[in-house]
Design an enzyme around this catalytic site. Sequence first.
Site, PDB file in Angstrom:
ATOM      1  N   LYS A 174      -5.777  20.138   1.220  1.00  0.00           N
ATOM      2  CA  LYS A 174      -5.595  19.367   0.102  1.00  0.00           C
ATOM      3  C   LYS A 174      -5.849  20.573  -1.332  1.00  0.00           C
ATOM      4  O   LYS A 174      -6.285  21.262  -1.573  1.00  0.00           O
ATOM      5  CB  LYS A 174      -5.906  18.211  -0.014  1.00  0.00           C
ATOM      6  N   GLY A 233       0.774  -1.415   0.247  1.00  0.00           N
ATOM      7  CA  GLY A 233      -0.155  -0.041  -0.085  1.00  0.00           C
ATOM      8  C   GLY A 233       1.050   1.122  -0.342  1.00  0.00           C
ATOM      9  O   GLY A 233       2.052   1.152   0.319  1.00  0.00           O
ATOM     10  N   HIS A 288      -3.120  15.142  13.099  1.00  0.00           N
ATOM     11  CA  HIS A 288      -1.909  15.249  13.295  1.00  0.00           C
ATOM     12  C   HIS A 288      -2.454  17.262  13.620  1.00  0.00           C
ATOM     13  O   HIS A 288      -1.174  17.190  14.640  1.00  0.00           O
ATOM     14  CB  HIS A 288      -1.291  15.166  11.957  1.00  0.00           C
TER      15      HIS A 288
END
Length: 512
Positions: free
Chosen positions: A366, A28, A276
Amino acid sequence: MSDHELVNYSLPSTHSGPFVMVIFGATGDLAVNKLFPALFSMYKNKLLPQRFYVVGFSRRNWGDDDFRKFLHDKHIMSKSNKKEFIDPYLSDQKIEEDEEKLWAMFVENIYYQHGIFDEPFGYEALIKKLVGFDEEIGACITRIFYLATPPDNYLSILTNLDSSKLSEGCGQGSDKWTRIAIEKPFGRDLDTAKMLDQKLGQIFSEKQVFRIDHYLGKETIQNMLAFRFANSIFEPLWNSEYIDHIQITFAEKEGIKTRGKFFEGTGIMRDVAQNHILQMLAAVAMEQPRSFTKEEVRDARANAIKSIRCIEPSDVKKSVIRGQYKTYLSEQDVAADSMTETFVAMKLMLENERFANVPFYIRAGKKMPQEMMEISVVFKQTCHILFKEYGCPEIGNVLTFRIQPDEGIKMRVITKKPGMKLALETVDMKFNYIDHVEHRIVDAYEKVLLDILSGDQMLFNRSDELESSWQLITNILKGWEDESVPLYVYDDSTWGPMEANELIEKDGRKWL
Ligand code: BG6
């Protein structure tokens, strides 16, 4: 050789003993882009013991050589960190040849096990393989099981590790020989996180469990503790009397690339905000730990996260903005009517004396215009008391911790412009790692892996930390179940929807 003939070879507090690491999800994205490059760079930098075994466990019906070739073709070498000391007289070609030689030696430690996560056959074959390693060494080697799969597979893998008794390690019945490392997101919400933790608790004792958030391993996040608590000049100012607000930005230039399967239904909130971002917040907001020990540091982090005021689902519209980049719907493995968010901005408040009325503005997205992960502490403006007519800047002192890229710390101060007349300007006092650090910066995943090998849990999440963060995030996710809460579309390479600006501007402030 039977188990009782094997001598005690559990990892000592340093990581010098042999180990075996089984990576579930070995083909992955995470394994290919982070784990194997980190392992190779640790190998190059002599941070691994002489003998170790890494077993990739995955569904493709391969042998060791196929897997080694797969890794080679994925350019792990070029993704790894450079060797710390390279002879300056070597040509590029020679360096490349050396890397190939090192790679050839490195992959001798890499093995493959074909298996389906929820079927016993792969685990049974794995037992044989691991017993063979123990016999080769003539000792019980510490086994680390690293779950790098999509989170939906965690329960099946844990169930099978338990039923096959792999979880008990070499000297079966003992918990000395195994460790379990679990990637984020840890669960999908508060209930599933609790369930996962319960399952882990049934199989492993707490000292064997490493709940990973690799941001805790980032050099600059670790440095924040030293910066805040080893210098006497900042702590007196670290409160609502002097701090106006705090901004945390987690901006990524890239979109989701080929990770549609993982990202769909996960979204940026679960992918980076729950972990995070909240760890970045904890680093700036935590109280000084009573000592620099594992539990005290974890207590301080957990308390910071616990102190965040929960947002009621009915208030989510006011305090949280979600967005999706324009071309998201045409990404691979994304549903045509997907409501998955790729951007989030929110205003959080802490319920403690230190940060009373100090808002934390947070944004993560993003397809932003640039890569930028940073934490900025914006101090109250006092310039106008004396210098109102001389051009006080809109924002005065800002202390910025740059996590990446260009790791460093920057302090913005107001000074007099050189010249005959009195006029003001701002200048930055900067510390850039690249200018001052003699050695290479250790990659976060190298740090994570080293700490797992040496059994140090300080930079790993504890259950209560995770529970508090999920409590906060689950409320927001519940608020988003209300279809009247908009998902704003934003153009690629912009700073998210306009509404994210309004979130901060209505308080008379601006994103930096
Ligand atoms: C991961 C997220 O945990 O962190 C990714 O799943 C994100 O979506 C990544 O891109 C960012 O990490 P780094 O170390 O590259 O900043």
